[in-house]
Each structure stands twice: as structure tokens, then as C-alpha cells.
Design an enzyme around this catalytic site. Structure first.
Site, short mmCIF file in Angstrom:
data_model
loop_
_atom_site.label_atom_id
_atom_site.label_comp_id
_atom_site.label_asym_id
_atom_site.label_seq_id
_atom_site.Cartn_x
_atom_site.Cartn_y
_atom_site.Cartn_z
N ARG A 131 2.72 4.85 14.70
CA ARG A 131 1.61 5.36 13.91
C ARG A 131 0.26 5.06 14.56
NH1 ARG A 131 3.55 4.10 7.68
NH2 ARG A 131 4.89 5.92 7.56
N ASN A 134 0.11 1.37 -5.23
CA ASN A 134 0.34 2.31 -4.12
C ASN A 134 1.78 2.78 -4.08
OD1 ASN A 134 -2.16 2.54 -2.94
ND2 ASN A 134 -1.90 0.72 -1.68
P1 ADP Z 1 2.90 -3.55 -3.41
O1 ADP Z 1 3.45 -2.34 -2.71
O2 ADP Z 1 2.73 -4.71 -2.53
O3 ADP Z 1 3.63 -3.82 -4.67
P2 ADP Z 1 1.00 -1.96 -4.84
O4 ADP Z 1 -0.27 -1.39 -4.36
O5 ADP Z 1 2.12 -1.01 -5.09
O6 ADP Z 1 1.42 -3.10 -3.81
O7 ADP Z 1 0.77 -2.76 -6.19
C1 ADP Z 1 -0.19 -3.77 -6.33
C2 ADP Z 1 -0.66 -3.77 -7.77
O8 ADP Z 1 -1.49 -4.90 -8.01
C3 ADP Z 1 -1.48 -2.54 -8.14
O9 ADP Z 1 -0.95 -1.93 -9.28
C4 ADP Z 1 -2.88 -3.10 -8.39
O10 ADP Z 1 -3.62 -2.38 -9.33
C5 ADP Z 1 -2.55 -4.50 -8.86
N1 ADP Z 1 -3.67 -5.44 -8.74
C6 ADP Z 1 -4.55 -5.56 -7.71
N2 ADP Z 1 -5.45 -6.53 -7.96
C7 ADP Z 1 -5.15 -7.04 -9.19
C8 ADP Z 1 -5.72 -8.04 -10.02
N3 ADP Z 1 -6.80 -8.73 -9.65
N4 ADP Z 1 -5.15 -8.29 -11.23
C9 ADP Z 1 -4.06 -7.59 -11.64
N5 ADP Z 1 -3.50 -6.61 -10.91
C10 ADP Z 1 -4.01 -6.34 -9.69
#
Ligand code: ADP
Length: 610
Positions: free
Chosen positions: A437, A195
Site C-alpha cells: 500500500r 472504523n
Molecule cells: P478498532 O478497529 O481498533 O476496534 P474502531 O475505530 O473500529 O477501532 O473502534 C474504536 C471505537 O472507539 C470507535 O467506535 C470510537 O468512537 C471509540 N472511541 C474513540 N475514543 C473514545 C473515547 N474517548 N471514549 C469512548 N469511545 C471512544
């Protein structure tokens, strides 16, 4: 060059997967319907011949398929419509239908990295075949062993393993490496960024160097108070202190890594105060490229495994010692000498979890979301499995400014909070547009069709090529019919179909308060310019699910806390996957500060946990 190699190896992996179906071996069971078929025998037909359609749940909505059967054979499976993730989902969309026809089976293994898409297709085909009178259980019993099962498990050992390559995971990786650790990041999607890369990217911190020349008074204490009170005093004061005290040093750290922010701060939607820093690069790309540049430069010690979905934290004697995952080539086990960091983001894209925990909103089943498809709460589930405590899971943040078609923040024409108003379909204002928000979104749900128009003037867009926060010029948005432009408010009202008298009165009232500086009937206090300089613009917006504020409980060192209040040794968490910082309502601009600050701390602590 290094990037090129990584893409090449990813392509090779994809090619391997495409050829996988050809390598599949069928292990028929006694119930194998295809194998019991023998035209010479007078057995009942397996199917009622015909063409059937069926639906299954995909990653972003329904997958619809068409299935053609003769009396004894599935002859064709076609995906009619879907909304799967390009890249990963594509493989499931091509290989699963082909596998069903080739093996006359519904017992086909999911494609690694595209489990939901694969299962959605299988469900849709089962649904269609049910209508054809098929014995679904028998079809499922025809087990098709994919090459994945015969592959050797990949085993690796490293100092720190991180789940998720979004903002928190990447910042943790860089800081862990700066603290002497070797690092592996497991990322389930085909790309990094989560995100973070598609966010508005505003970063809150008190920063006298930028704020004083703008005449803005601010302190760490004020940031603390607004964060704590803006979340209804539900956030953990100790974690909020870590956030507000370390947000500026973390911004300086980002700058030391090469990231650039604009010299001026602004007030972001729901940020309550002008302390948001805007990266020079669009959206969240500045954060991600800053970290990726560092990682590329140190790629002998930091490895990113894409399309690799973490499934479990490995525990030994009560301590987190590694992570199990499913990669494109099969199972992956990464042993961690020092620590495991969960940075897998929130669950805004997991409708089941949203509905399970939601208390504040009516029904969120059909509400769109700003999030990327990987925000499915996996990190929270993995943590719970090893005993972690969860906090504030019911606090789900919605924004009032989603694209009516997609839920995305793209197309949003607002610049700074001070210089725009919201009107409903009648052309009337209905809320303090500088407020929280949750308050703004709740007020929006009360309006006709939960729909608003952002209205602003050329103070925000002195020329047509000025961009919004999402790298879109106002001219492009107008041309695409995503925003409206007029020389008078009356003309704008006509274009967007609202009552012109109401719109003119709303702007006149707003202008009177800009002049007096007094709070208006909704309590609005944030003003800058009068809205009096054409062209005027309007853009349509609706509620959208944005951020899940609850998650894994951590302490100020980002260590994960279990349900008895004890630290789980070796296990850390950072970013949206954690809970307890933002309380009931997160201030706009606090997420990027949180993700980078706590990610950085998690990296330092996991690296030093020897
Ligand atoms: P944050 O802002 O907390 O870093 P993000 O949404 O930017 O959160 O990033 C979280 C990342 O973790 C995403 O790229 C997502 O695809 C990845 N992710 C979610 N679930 C898994 C999983 N089971 N294994 C590996 N990566 C994952």
C-alpha cells in the site's frame, strides 16, 4: 424490543439535553459585559453594530457562523456551514448558538459528547465578535453552568470496562463475558462500530479448507513472513506470531457466534496474497452485528453506554482500576474489578496528531481520510497519561484508492487485485498494482494531481447489478457519475479524458503478462483474467489516510507496557489503538484479523485478571 428500549432511553437523554439550555443558570462575574450594560449610563458600546462571520475548527473541518450585534447585545448567532457528525453534533449546533444569545456569553459549557463541535462554534463566534470589537475575555468570563455540573456523577462497578465499541472493543466484550465477566463498554459516538463497520472488512488468515480447493498454497509461516517483511521487519515478531497463529481460530470463533464468510478467499488491495476472507454481509457490518447479537442476548451482563466519552484511566497504587468519562447526563465513573481495556482505535481523523508524528509523507494536513470522525487518538492520550509506552507512531498508512471528494473507500470499483490496473491522467500505468500500500501510494503522489483511474472489465462485473465491496452496484455508480462504462477502451478513454493510445497499450501489455505470467516492468506478479471482455469500467481515486499503525505498546497477552518496560497492572489494549504489529506498512486484510484476534485475547485476559 431490547434495542427499542435502548433507542428510547437515548431519545430521552437527547430531549433532556435539548431542554438543558432552559435550565442553565447564569453566574455573572463583575466583568459581565451584558450586566454592566445600562443605557442610562454613558458607557462605551460593547460592539460595533453589524453582521459578522467567523470560523472555528469543527470535528471534520471549519464551522462558519454569522453573528448579528447591536451596540450592546448579541442578537443572533446562526451556523452558516459545518460538517459535524449528525446526531451528536446537531445538539451543539442548536444549543450553543441559542445559549450564547440567551446568556450573552462565550463561557458556555460544551455539550457532552460534542465537545469539539461546541468549542468550534464558540471559537467561530469569538472570531466574529472580535471583528465587532468585543472584549472576548470578558464574554468568556460569563460562566454559564449547565445542568451537567449539577447532576450527580453516575458511578458503576463491573468486572471489565472497555473504552470503544469498534471491532476490538466488541470482540473483547464478548470474550470477556464468555470468560465469566460482567462488562461495560464506553462509546463516545452515538452508535457502535467505529472504523470497523465502515471498513472493507477483508480478514486474512491461512485457511487450507478454503484455499486448497482454489489451488492456493498458503501457510501460517507465509502469512508471518509477508506481514513481517511487508512492514520492513519493524513489527514485533512475537505479536505477529500471535496474530497469524490465532487469526484462523478467531475466524472460527466468529463463525461459532453466527458470522458468515464467503467460501472463496481473494487478494485484497495491498494484501499480497489470496488469503482475504470476505464476510457475507456488506462492509464491516457482519462483525458488528455478530457481536451485537451476542450482546443483546446477554444484556444483563454487558452494557454499552453510547455518547459517553472516556477521558481518563483511573489508577490506584499503580494499577488500572476504572475509567472516568463524560456521558450525556454528566460525569461517569466505572470501577473495574478485573481490568480496563483500551480499544479506542487510531488517530487518522486527528490532523494535529497526524502532523505531529508523520515522517514518511509530505504534509497530511489536507489529505482526506477513510475514517469515521471518532478516530481521534483519545485512547493513545489516555494511555500515555498513565505511563504507557508508544511504538511506531510515525507509521501512518495511506491508501491510493480514496474517493476524490470524501476520501472514503466507498465507490471503489475494484474487486480482486488480480483483475484491475491503475492508470494516471495520461492513461499510463505507473506501479505494481499488486504491491504494498505504501509503495502504491508513494507512486501515486508522483503522478499528475496524485490522481488515478482504476480500469477493469466485465470479468469483475458480469452484470450491472453486481456489487462492489461497499454494497454499491456498478450500474448505480455509473448512473451517479462515480464510475464510467464503455464498450471499447477508446470510448472509455474519451469519457475519462485520457490518451486512448496509451490506455490501449497499457491494457495490451497487461494482457501479454497475464498470458506469460511473467513479472512486468513494475514487478507485478498477480494476474488472473485478461482484460478483454467489455463493458470496460473506470473509477477515479486519490490518496487517503487510512490506518495509524503506531500506538500503545502491548505484550502478547495484550497487557499495556510502560515507558520503563514494565506491565501496567490491570490495563490492556487491543486493535488500532496499539502499535508494533504491522511495522511500517500494514498488509491489506490484516487489520480485521488483528482487531478481532487481539480484542478476543484482551477480553479473556482482562476477565481472568482476578
Ligand atoms: P478498532 O478497529 O481498533 O476496534 P474502531 O475505530 O473500529 O477501532 O473502534 C474504536 C471505537 O472507539 C470507535 O467506535 C470510537 O468512537 C471509540 N472511541 C474513540 N475514543 C473514545 C473515547 N474517548 N471514549 C469512548 N469511545 C471512544
Amino acid at each position: 424490543m431490547k434495542k427499542g428500549k435502548r433507542i428510547l432511553s437515548l431519545l430521552l437523554v437527547l430531549i433532556m439535553l435539548f431542554s438543558m439550555i432552559g435550565c442553565q443558570s447564569t453566574e455573572p462575574t463583575s466583568e459581565d459585559p451584558a450586566k454592566t450594560e445600562d443605557p442610562s449610563e454613558e458607557t462605551d458600546a460593547l460592539y460595533t453594530p453589524g453582521t459578522y462571520t467567523g470560523k472555528g475548527a469543527g470535528i471534520n473541518g471549519d464551522i462558519e457562523v454569522e453573528v448579528i450585534v447591536t451596540e450592546n447585545e448579541i442578537t443572533d448567532v446562526k451556523v452558516l456551514s459545518h460538517n459535524e457528525t449528525p446526531g451528536v453534533g446537531d445538539l451543539a449546533l442548536s444549543d450553543i448558538p441559542a445559549g450564547i444569545v440567551e446568556h450573552q456569553s462565550l463561557g458556555i459549557d460544551a455539550i457532552a459528547g460534542a465537545t469539539v463541535s461546541s468549542e468550534g462554534i464558540l471559537e467561530a463566534v469569538a472570531n466574529a465578535l472580535e471583528q465587532a470589537g468585543a472584549d472576548i475575555e470578558a464574554l468568556k468570563a460569563v460562566k454559564v453552568t449547565t445542568e451537567k455540573e449539577t447532576l450527580v456523577t453516575t458511578e458503576k462497578e463491573v468486572d471489565v470496562v472497555i473504552i470503544g465499541a469498534g471491532g476490538a472493543g466488541l470482540s473483547a466484550a464478548v470474550s470477556a463475558h464468555q470468560n465469566g465477566a460482567s462488562v461495560i463498554i464506553l462509546e463516545k459516538m452515538p452508535k457502535v462500530g467505529g472504523n470497523t463497520i465502515i471498513s472493507g472488512a477483508a480478514y486474512n488468515c491461512a485457511d487450507p479448507g478454503r484455499q486448497v480447493p482454489q489451488g492456493i498454497e498458503d501457510t501460517i509461516e507465509k502469512h508471518y513472513q509477508q506481514t513481517y517483511e511487508g512492514g520492513d521487519k519493524v513489527g514485533n515478531p512475537d505479536l505477529i506470531k500471535v496474530l497469524v497463529e490465532n487469526a484462523y481460530p478467531t475466524l472460527e470463533w466468529l463463525e461459532s457466534l453466527g458470522m458468515e464468510f464467503n467460501p472463496e478467499v481473494f487478494t485484497v488491495l495491498g494484501g499480497l496474497w489470496p488469503r482475504a476472507h470476505k464476510p457475507v454481509m456488506p462492509l464491516g457490518t457482519g462483525y458488528v452485528s455478530t457481536y451485537m447479537n451476542y450482546i443483546e442476548d446477554n444484556n444483563s451482563d454487558i452494557e454499552i453506554m453510547l455518547n459517553t466519552e472516556a477521558t481518563n484511566v483511573i489508577m490506584e497504587d499503580g494499577k488500572a482500576v476504572g475509567v472516568k468519562a463524560e456521558g450525556p447526563e454528566g460525569p461517569v465513573i466505572v470501577k473495574a474489578n478485573n481490568g480496563v481495556i483500551i480499544a479506542a482505535g487510531g488517530f487518522s481523523k486527528n490532523i494535529e496528531m497526524r502532523n505531529e508524528y508523520n515522517k514518511a509523507w509530505a504534509d497530511l494536513t489536507n489529505t482526506l481520510s477513510t475514517n469515521h470522525p471518532g478516530a481521534t487518538g483519545d485512547g493513545i492520550k489516555m494511555a500515555v497519561e498513565v505511563g504507557a509506552n508508544l511504538v511506531g507512531m510515525e507509521h501512518i498508512q495511506l491508501l491510493p484508492l480514496g474517493d476524490p471528494e470524501t476520501g472514503s473507500l466507498a465507490g471503489n470499483i475494484e474487486q480482486a487485485v488480480e483483475n484491475r490496473i491503475f492508470v494516471n491522467k495520461d492513461g499510463n500505468r505507473f506501479v505494481d498494482e499488486g504491491g504494498r500500500r505504501d509503495d502504491m501510494t508513494k507512486a501515486l503522489f508522483e503522478q499528475k494531481d496524485a490522481f488515478l483511474w482504476i480500469v477493469l472489465d466485465s470479468h469483475n462485473y458480469p452484470t450491472g447489478d453486481v456489487k462492489n465491496n461497499f454494497n454499491e452496484t456498478i450500474d448505480e455508480l455509473v448512473e451517479a457519475g462515480r464510475a464510467y462504462k464503455a464498450d471499447t477502451l477508446e470510448d472509455l478513454a474519451e469519457q475519462i479524458g485520457v490518451n486512448a493510445d496509451n490506455l490501449v497499450a497499457a491494457v495490451e501489455d497487461f494482457n501479454a503478462h497475464v498470458e506469460s505470467g511473467e513479472p512486468d516492468e513494475f514487478g507485478r506478479t498477480l494476474y488472473q483474467h485478461k482484460m478483454d471482455t467489455p463493458p470496460y469500467y473506470a473509477g477515479p481515486r486519490m490518496p487517503t489516510v487510512h490506518h495509524t499503525m503506531g500506538g500503545i505498546e502491548i505484550n502478547t497477552e495484550t497487557q499495556v507496557i510502560d515507558t520503563s518496560g514494565n506491565i501496567i497492572p490491570g490495563l490492556y489494549a487491543a486493535g488500532e489503538v496499539t502499535g508494533g504489529i504491522h511495522g511500517t506498512n500494514r498488509l491489506g486484510g490484516n487489520a480485521l484479523a488483528d482487531v478481532n484476534t487481539f480484542g478476543r485475547i484482551a477480553g479473556i485476559n482482562a476477565a481472568n485478571n482476578k
